[in-house]
Structure formats: C-alpha cells, structure tokens
Scaffold this active site. Structure first.
Site, PDB file in Angstrom:
ATOM      1  N   LYS A  69      24.264 -14.791   8.432  1.00  0.00           N
ATOM      2  CA  LYS A  69      23.380 -13.677   8.806  1.00  0.00           C
ATOM      3  C   LYS A  69      24.238 -12.433   9.013  1.00  0.00           C
ATOM      4  CE  LYS A  69      21.278 -13.149  12.930  1.00  0.00           C
ATOM      5  NZ  LYS A  69      20.277 -13.234  14.014  1.00  0.00           N
ATOM      6  N   ARG A 112      13.990 -16.875  16.796  1.00  0.00           N
ATOM      7  CA  ARG A 112      14.955 -17.876  17.280  1.00  0.00           C
ATOM      8  C   ARG A 112      15.563 -17.447  18.634  1.00  0.00           C
ATOM      9  NH1 ARG A 112      19.469 -14.737  18.033  1.00  0.00           N
ATOM     10  NH2 ARG A 112      21.152 -15.124  16.533  1.00  0.00           N
ATOM     11  N   GLN A 140      12.497  -8.876  21.612  1.00  0.00           N
ATOM     12  CA  GLN A 140      12.966 -10.210  22.039  1.00  0.00           C
ATOM     13  C   GLN A 140      12.154 -10.710  23.235  1.00  0.00           C
ATOM     14  OE1 GLN A 140      15.101 -11.104  19.676  1.00  0.00           O
ATOM     15  NE2 GLN A 140      15.296  -8.963  19.041  1.00  0.00           N
ATOM     16  N   ASP A 162      10.040  -2.166  32.370  1.00  0.00           N
ATOM     17  CA  ASP A 162      10.806  -1.524  31.300  1.00  0.00           C
ATOM     18  C   ASP A 162      11.174  -0.128  31.789  1.00  0.00           C
ATOM     19  OD1 ASP A 162      11.065  -2.027  28.003  1.00  0.00           O
ATOM     20  OD2 ASP A 162      11.220   0.065  28.634  1.00  0.00           O
ATOM     21  N   VAL A 163      12.307   0.371  31.305  1.00  0.00           N
ATOM     22  CA  VAL A 163      12.727   1.716  31.700  1.00  0.00           C
ATOM     23  C   VAL A 163      11.667   2.729  31.254  1.00  0.00           C
ATOM     24  CG1 VAL A 163      14.132   2.192  29.638  1.00  0.00           C
ATOM     25  CG2 VAL A 163      14.771   3.235  31.821  1.00  0.00           C
ATOM     26  N   GLY A 225      17.716 -17.792  35.699  1.00  0.00           N
ATOM     27  CA  GLY A 225      17.907 -16.471  35.098  1.00  0.00           C
ATOM     28  C   GLY A 225      18.398 -16.651  33.673  1.00  0.00           C
TER      29      GLY A 225
HETATM   30  N1  LIG Z   1      20.754 -13.159  22.615  1.00  0.00           N
HETATM   31  C1  LIG Z   1      20.214 -13.043  21.440  1.00  0.00           C
HETATM   32  O1  LIG Z   1      20.089 -13.998  20.699  1.00  0.00           O
HETATM   33  C2  LIG Z   1      19.721 -11.693  21.001  1.00  0.00           C
HETATM   34  C3  LIG Z   1      19.146 -11.510  19.738  1.00  0.00           C
HETATM   35  C4  LIG Z   1      18.653 -10.258  19.417  1.00  0.00           C
HETATM   36  C5  LIG Z   1      18.771  -9.226  20.309  1.00  0.00           C
HETATM   37  N2  LIG Z   1      19.373  -9.455  21.502  1.00  0.00           N
HETATM   38  C6  LIG Z   1      19.524  -8.407  22.497  1.00  0.00           C
HETATM   39  O2  LIG Z   1      18.285  -8.309  23.200  1.00  0.00           O
HETATM   40  C7  LIG Z   1      18.162  -6.998  23.721  1.00  0.00           C
HETATM   41  C8  LIG Z   1      16.801  -6.431  23.372  1.00  0.00           C
HETATM   42  O3  LIG Z   1      16.646  -6.387  21.967  1.00  0.00           O
HETATM   43  P1  LIG Z   1      15.233  -6.008  21.334  1.00  0.00           P
HETATM   44  O4  LIG Z   1      15.334  -6.276  19.879  1.00  0.00           O
HETATM   45  O5  LIG Z   1      14.155  -6.629  22.132  1.00  0.00           O
HETATM   46  O6  LIG Z   1      15.225  -4.444  21.579  1.00  0.00           O
HETATM   47  P2  LIG Z   1      13.949  -3.497  21.806  1.00  0.00           P
HETATM   48  O7  LIG Z   1      14.448  -2.106  21.595  1.00  0.00           O
HETATM   49  O8  LIG Z   1      12.796  -3.973  21.027  1.00  0.00           O
HETATM   50  O9  LIG Z   1      13.598  -3.742  23.357  1.00  0.00           O
HETATM   51  C9  LIG Z   1      14.435  -3.367  24.406  1.00  0.00           C
HETATM   52  C10 LIG Z   1      13.547  -2.879  25.536  1.00  0.00           C
HETATM   53  O10 LIG Z   1      14.360  -2.704  26.698  1.00  0.00           O
HETATM   54  C11 LIG Z   1      14.025  -1.465  27.296  1.00  0.00           C
HETATM   55  N3  LIG Z   1      15.190  -1.016  28.034  1.00  0.00           N
HETATM   56  C12 LIG Z   1      16.355  -0.539  27.552  1.00  0.00           C
HETATM   57  N4  LIG Z   1      17.225  -0.294  28.547  1.00  0.00           N
HETATM   58  C13 LIG Z   1      16.588  -0.647  29.700  1.00  0.00           C
HETATM   59  C14 LIG Z   1      16.956  -0.659  31.067  1.00  0.00           C
HETATM   60  N5  LIG Z   1      18.171  -0.252  31.460  1.00  0.00           N
HETATM   61  N6  LIG Z   1      16.059  -1.105  31.976  1.00  0.00           N
HETATM   62  C15 LIG Z   1      14.826  -1.527  31.596  1.00  0.00           C
HETATM   63  N7  LIG Z   1      14.422  -1.536  30.309  1.00  0.00           N
HETATM   64  C16 LIG Z   1      15.291  -1.115  29.380  1.00  0.00           C
HETATM   65  C17 LIG Z   1      13.619  -0.550  26.154  1.00  0.00           C
HETATM   66  O11 LIG Z   1      12.820   0.514  26.606  1.00  0.00           O
HETATM   67  C18 LIG Z   1      12.889  -1.523  25.230  1.00  0.00           C
HETATM   68  O12 LIG Z   1      11.513  -1.586  25.526  1.00  0.00           O
HETATM   69  C19 LIG Z   1      19.351  -6.216  23.148  1.00  0.00           C
HETATM   70  O13 LIG Z   1      20.371  -6.170  24.099  1.00  0.00           O
HETATM   71  C20 LIG Z   1      19.778  -7.033  21.966  1.00  0.00           C
HETATM   72  O14 LIG Z   1      21.149  -6.852  21.626  1.00  0.00           O
HETATM   73  C21 LIG Z   1      19.830 -10.660  21.850  1.00  0.00           C
END
Ligand SMILES: NC(=O)c1ccc[n+]([C@@H]2O[C@H](COP(=O)([O-])OP(=O)(O)OC[C@H]3O[C@@H](n4cnc5c(N)ncnc54)[C@H](O)[C@@H]3O)[C@@H](O)[C@H]2O)c1
Length: 325
Positions: A69, A112, A140, A162-163, A225
């Site tokens: 990927k 996933r 996510q 959410d922020v 958590g």
């Molecule tokens: N662990 C994994 O397998 C995996 C896979 C994909 C993405 N991620 C991570 O998950 C996180 C979210 O990804 P996503 O695709 O859902 O992004 P997204 O942009 O769709 O959602 C993120 C949300 O968090 C909010 N946000 C940002 N900073 C904030 C804060 N300080 N306090 C409160 N809310 C806040 C945003 O407004 C947004 O609604 C990222 O850090 C990404 O790298 C992890």
C-alpha cells in the site's frame, strides 16, 4: 498478462461489510500472531510538514495475500476540499510476483482501521461496555464506530468531540441515521468524552509536536483507550497509568520510536500486540478493573487481507477495468 484496476467506487460497490472486514482483519492478526506473515516496518517520505507518504508491504500466508500500500496523509488537504488520506494498493500473485490488481486504498484504509479498533475492543474492552467516547469525528472515527457496534453489542451511548463542532454534528447526523438505537452526545471539551466511558478512541490529526488533551486520571477503571493517531491525543502519563499497553505491531512501533519523532512517551513495557491476542498466545483483558491502552498504528497485514477479499469478489463479478501489464 493483465491486472484489475478498481477505483474507489468499484471498491465500494463490492459491498464488503464491516462484519466481513472484521473477520478478515481478525484472521490476519491471528496469522501474524502465529508467525505466518512477513511485514517489515513501513518506510515513509515527508514532502510537507506533518504530511507523510508511507510504503506498506505485507505477505500473509494461508490467505495468500501479497502486496504493497502506498498511502499519504496530508493535514492541509481538508482545507482544500481534498481528503486527508489517499493512495493506491498493489496486489501481487504470491506464486509468480506478477501484479494482479491496483486499487484505491482510501476505503480499505478507513475500514481496516475501524476494524482494528473493533478488534482491540474485542480482546481488551469489558464485553459489557456500553459507553464510548470519540475524539476527532472524521473518516476513521466513522469506521471505528461501525466496528465497535459489531464487537461491543451492548454499546448504547457515544460521546463525540471535534475541534470543529460542525464536524461533530455531521458525524452525529450520519452515524445517527446508520445506528438509530445509539444515543450520540456532543461534547465541547475532550475531557467530557471520558466521563464514565468504557471505551475511548482518538482519531485526530497526526502532528509531530502535539499538545495531547487526554490525560492521566481521565480513563475510568476498567476502561479501554485506543489511539489511532499515534501520540497526538494522549499524554505519556495517560498511557503509562494503564495496566496493559498493547499495539498492533511491536516491531513497527519500536522502529517508528527509533526515528525520534513519535512515541517517546510510551511505556517501557509493551504487553502484547493484537496478533498475540488473536492467536491466543497472550490473554487480553483478565479483569473488569484494569485500565488498558491500545496504540493502533495501522498495519499492512490488515490492508492485504481486506484487499484480497475485494480482489476475489472483483474476479467473480467482473468489476473494475482490466488493464494490460
Ligand atoms: N492507525 C491507523 O491505522 C490509521 C489509519 C488511517 C488514519 N489514521 C490516523 O487517524 C487520524 C484521523 O484520520 P482521518 O482520516 O479520520 O482524518 P479526518 O480529517 O477525516 O478526521 C480527523 C478529525 O479530527 C478533527 N481534529 C483534528 N485535530 C483535532 C484536535 N486537536 N482535537 C479534536 N479534533 C481534531 C478534525 O476536525 C477531523 O474532523 C489521523 O491522525 C490519521 O493519521 C490512522
């Protein structure tokens, strides 16, 4: 020789449900725990501050899934009306190495990732968990809630923060339609999602110098958590106060830590990875009082087992476009 190309829409139209993804990912973790996978820690490039493009290869025996990927995360994209996570996944025939499919990986990544949160809950949450807290109501978070509903059937109440309050509202509107029996409660402050929550998961933007809002003393006894955003949301003290610290891959976690940007504050002892739990090599939760933490970074095994199911469905249904190699 030809390969199948699957766009995001093609992938979605194959109707793989969260239940299907959970089954594939749980089996992937089990095979990883049994030593039947090959998955080197992911290398990445970082063309912009806080942005990444990661290469994630894996081979999974038995399922016979092999591939890579190539996924990016750009925090500045949502401000441009573009998705944060985008990318492609290449599947190869493990017998010949020949590429057999190229597909969009945004849907796979989201599903996933949610499934990994659901699997963490399966092994590490109290089975009677009924209240969840969510920090970061994005992509996510949506799939994680879809998975929690499957693995924690008694889930009733979900606190959302959410922020951007508008993002939390959109999340609650959408998820409320999908799960009308859930009570979705908006919270102004991150600390409010923790109140009496049995499971809390965070999925906020991943940053290199975070000011984590979730601190020690907030997770209740017996709580779980789950971080999907490295150490962006949880303080070192919050992770260290937990009785068990787990992850989805110890090797990847230590390799990322070695680079010196993330994970400097994680506990010294990593109790188990989800593979060891799924394979039955280690016990997950053993009592109703322990506090447990799972740091799920996202692993290529999860992607490949999901992509293999999609590939098989595309072969069967003729979905996608056939391209000459
Ligand atoms: N662990 C994994 O397998 C995996 C896979 C994909 C993405 N991620 C991570 O998950 C996180 C979210 O990804 P996503 O695709 O859902 O992004 P997204 O942009 O769709 O959602 C993120 C949300 O968090 C909010 N946000 C940002 N900073 C904030 C804060 N300080 N306090 C409160 N809310 C806040 C945003 O407004 C947004 O609604 C990222 O850090 C990404 O790298 C992890």
């Amino acid at each position: 020789m030809e390969l199948i190309y699957l766009s995001r829409k093609d992938v979605e139209d194959l109707h793989m449900t969260m239940k299907d993804v959970l089954a594939a990912v749980d089996n992937g973790f089990r095979l990883k725990g049994l030593g039947k996978t090959e998955m080197p820690p992911k290398p990445g490039i970082h063309p912009r501050p806080n942005a990444f493009i990661h290469a994630m290869p894996a081979y999974v025996q038995e399922v016979e899934a092999a591939g890579l990927k190539w996924v990016s995360g750009y925090p500045s994209n949502p401000g441009k009306g573009l998705p944060y996570i985008t990318g492609l996944l290449v599947l190869n025939d493990p017998a010949t190495g020949i590429p057999i499919a190229v597909m969009d990986c945004a849907w796979i990544t989201a599903m996933r990732t949610g499934a990994s949160a659901g699997i963490a809950a399966k092994y590490l949450a109290r089975p009677d968990s009924c209240t969840a807290g969510i920090l970061g109501c994005g992509v996510q978070a949506r799939t994680s809630l879809m998975a929690l509903v499957e693995t924690l059937p008694q889930l009733k109440e979900v606190r959302c923060c959410d922020v951007f309050p508008a993002a939390a509202k959109r999340f609650m509107d959408e998820m409320g339609k999908l799960f009308p029996k859930l009570q979705l409660i908006p919270c102004d402050k991150p600390a409010d999602i923790m109140k009496d929550a049995d499971v809390v998961f965070s999925a906020i933007a991943l940053v290199t110098k975070p000011k984590p809002p979730l601190d020690a003393g907030m997770l209740k006894a017996g709580g779980l958590g789950v971080s999907l955003d490295y150490d962006s949301a949880w303080t070192s003290a919050a992770m260290k106060e937990c009785d068990k610290f787990c992850t989805d891959d110890v090797g990847q976690m230590l390799s990322i830590k070695e680079h010196g940007v993330y994970f400097s504050g994680i506990p010294k002892k990593i109790y188990a990875d989800l593979g060891e739990l799924a394979a039955g090599k280690k016990k997950g939760r053993t009592n109703a009082r322990e506090k447990i933490f799972a740091m799920n970074m996202g692993i290529a095994v999860d992607d490949m087992v999901t992509a293999k199911v999609l590939y098989e469905r595309a072969v069967k249904t003729g979905a996608g476009v056939r391209l000459p190699l």
